[in-house]
Scaffold this motif. Structure first.
Motif, PDB file in Angstrom:
ATOM      1  N   GLY A 200       0.778  -1.233   0.000  1.00 52.89           N
ATOM      2  CA  GLY A 200       0.000   0.000   0.000  1.00 52.89           C
ATOM      3  C   GLY A 200       0.807   1.279   0.000  1.00 52.89           C
ATOM      4  N   PHE A 201       2.128   1.205  -0.262  1.00 50.49           N
ATOM      5  CA  PHE A 201       2.966   2.404  -0.285  1.00 50.49           C
ATOM      6  C   PHE A 201       3.359   2.734  -1.716  1.00 50.49           C
ATOM      7  CE2 PHE A 201       3.869   0.336   3.856  1.00 50.49           C
ATOM      8  CZ  PHE A 201       3.348   1.322   4.682  1.00 50.49           C
ATOM      9  N   ARG A 202       3.480   4.016  -2.020  1.00 51.45           N
ATOM     10  CA  ARG A 202       3.794   4.408  -3.399  1.00 51.45           C
ATOM     11  C   ARG A 202       5.246   4.114  -3.765  1.00 51.45           C
ATOM     12  NH1 ARG A 202       7.123   8.495  -3.964  1.00 51.45           N
ATOM     13  NH2 ARG A 202       7.311  10.198  -2.441  1.00 51.45           N
ATOM     14  N   ALA A 203       6.118   3.976  -2.752  1.00 48.07           N
ATOM     15  CA  ALA A 203       7.546   3.749  -2.979  1.00 48.07           C
ATOM     16  C   ALA A 203       8.129   3.111  -1.723  1.00 48.07           C
ATOM     17  CB  ALA A 203       8.248   5.079  -3.286  1.00 48.07           C
ATOM     18  N   PRO A 204       9.334   2.549  -1.802  1.00 52.85           N
ATOM     19  CA  PRO A 204       9.984   2.015  -0.603  1.00 52.85           C
ATOM     20  C   PRO A 204      10.139   3.081   0.480  1.00 52.85           C
ATOM     21  CG  PRO A 204      11.074   1.184  -2.559  1.00 52.85           C
ATOM     22  CD  PRO A 204      10.096   2.222  -3.035  1.00 52.85           C
ATOM     23  N   LEU A 235       5.525   8.138  13.012  1.00 49.75           N
ATOM     24  CA  LEU A 235       4.130   8.534  12.873  1.00 49.75           C
ATOM     25  C   LEU A 235       3.578   8.384  11.458  1.00 49.75           C
ATOM     26  CD1 LEU A 235       4.531  11.819  14.965  1.00 49.75           C
ATOM     27  CD2 LEU A 235       3.764   9.581  15.780  1.00 49.75           C
ATOM     28  N   ARG A 236       4.432   8.612  10.460  1.00 46.33           N
ATOM     29  CA  ARG A 236       3.986   8.528   9.067  1.00 46.33           C
ATOM     30  C   ARG A 236       5.101   7.917   8.228  1.00 46.33           C
ATOM     31  NH1 ARG A 236       1.565  13.380  10.685  1.00 46.33           N
ATOM     32  NH2 ARG A 236      -0.660  13.548  10.125  1.00 46.33           N
ATOM     33  N   PRO A 237       4.748   7.306   7.105  1.00 50.46           N
ATOM     34  CA  PRO A 237       5.787   6.759   6.230  1.00 50.46           C
ATOM     35  C   PRO A 237       6.700   7.860   5.699  1.00 50.46           C
ATOM     36  CG  PRO A 237       3.586   6.044   5.534  1.00 50.46           C
ATOM     37  CD  PRO A 237       3.392   7.060   6.588  1.00 50.46           C
ATOM     38  N   VAL A 238       7.982   7.538   5.569  1.00 50.35           N
ATOM     39  CA  VAL A 238       8.959   8.424   4.930  1.00 50.35           C
ATOM     40  C   VAL A 238       9.472   7.691   3.699  1.00 50.35           C
ATOM     41  CG1 VAL A 238      11.148   9.642   5.164  1.00 50.35           C
ATOM     42  CG2 VAL A 238       9.621   9.449   7.143  1.00 50.35           C
TER      43      VAL A 238
END
Length: 286
Positions: A200-204, A235-238
């Motif tokens: 569900g992530f746009r990139a690694p 807290l959020r994806p980087v």
């Protein structure tokens, strides 16, 4: 001594998790200057700040190496929080013995929530570093259809108090920096674009420890602490191609009490709460 998994659980243990109470076999770890310089450079931190001292947050990478060495599959592991207690300073090339255990394991709606504790002890049998990791072992794609409606949700992080923040500096992540930082760890979520999209992530994603190193660098603006206790929250994806900014909150005496990393939308991606910090008295040459 390493504890074996319960009978009948080895297939699960070997794939995604170890049971509560499982002990990791002791490992000798050592960070040399080349290792530290390369990882700090990837994190946009000046290694010269640390001199002959080890940067403590990097020992979080050794915890993940211990998991992999036991045959655990950490692909898709999502870091949620970590506490570091630096008790005795560690010098570059100093050998430490890593020990650890799984403190708790609980089923949640997205997989399994795991808390693990690790200790790093020097040759004088002094505990130099203690750390506690809390993360989510997400279901692999083959288990996405499992009904987890009975399982509780992941507890939400409490909001930090509304305080005055000061902007320190900015950086730009790149895929190459993320690869260098995480090259010894594994976890396809940091390397494989298709794998990241399947979760569900746009990139690694950049590793949480990478943010921790950047946040912790705020405490060594002038000199390296002799001891500290800090808590990191992720807290959020980087993403591995994201810009980021670093912010701090200072107490009335000027000491840093909190630090925060933000994305290009100004939203916090990770923060650090300083529970305690001590410095040696500054040298007063005559």
């Amino acid at each position: 001594m390493s504890q074996s998994p319960p009978a009948g659980a080895k297939a699960q243990w070997n794939s995604r998790w170890a049971p509560a109470g499982f002990s990791y076999r002791p490992r000798i770890v050592r960070h040399d200057q080349q290792y530290q310089r390369s990882r700090l450079a990837a994190s946009d931190v000046d290694a010269a700040r640390y001199g002959e001292h080890c940067e403590v947050a990097l020992f979080g990478l050794d915890c993940f190496e211990a998991m992999v060495a036991e045959g655990l599959d950490i692909d898709g592991y999502v870091f949620l929080s970590q506490v570091f207690r630096s008790i005795v300073p560690v010098l570059l090339d100093e050998p430490l013995t890593l020990t650890g255990h799984v403190r708790s394991l609980a089923e949640v709606n997205k997989g399994h929530l795991v808390t693990e504790a690790f200790h790093f002890t020097n040759a004088r049998d002094e505990v130099c570093i203690e750390t506690e990791l809390r993360g989510l072992l997400t279901d692999d794609p083959g288990l996405r259809g499992v009904d987890r409606s009975h399982a509780p949700r992941i507890p939400e992080q409490e909001r930090l108090p509304d305080v005055r923040w000061t902007h320190l500096r900015d950086k730009q992540l790149t895929p190459q920096k993320v690869r260098v930082f995480s090259q010894d760890i594994g976890n396809l979520i940091h390397f494989d674009e298709d794998y990241a999209r399947s979760h569900g992530f746009r990139a690694p994603l950049a590793q949480g420890v990478m943010s921790a190193v950047w946040l912790l660098s705020t405490l060594v603006e002038e000199r390296v602490p002799t001891s500290f206790e800090v808590e990191f929250r992720y807290l959020r994806p980087v993403f591995w191609d994201s810009p980021a900014s670093l912010w701090v909150h200072r107490a009335s005496d000027g000491t840093i009490r909190m630090a925060q990393s933000r994305n290009d939308e100004g939203k916090p991606t990770a923060d650090m709460i300083v529970h305690a910090v001590s410095f040696a008295p500054p040298c007063t040459g005559k």
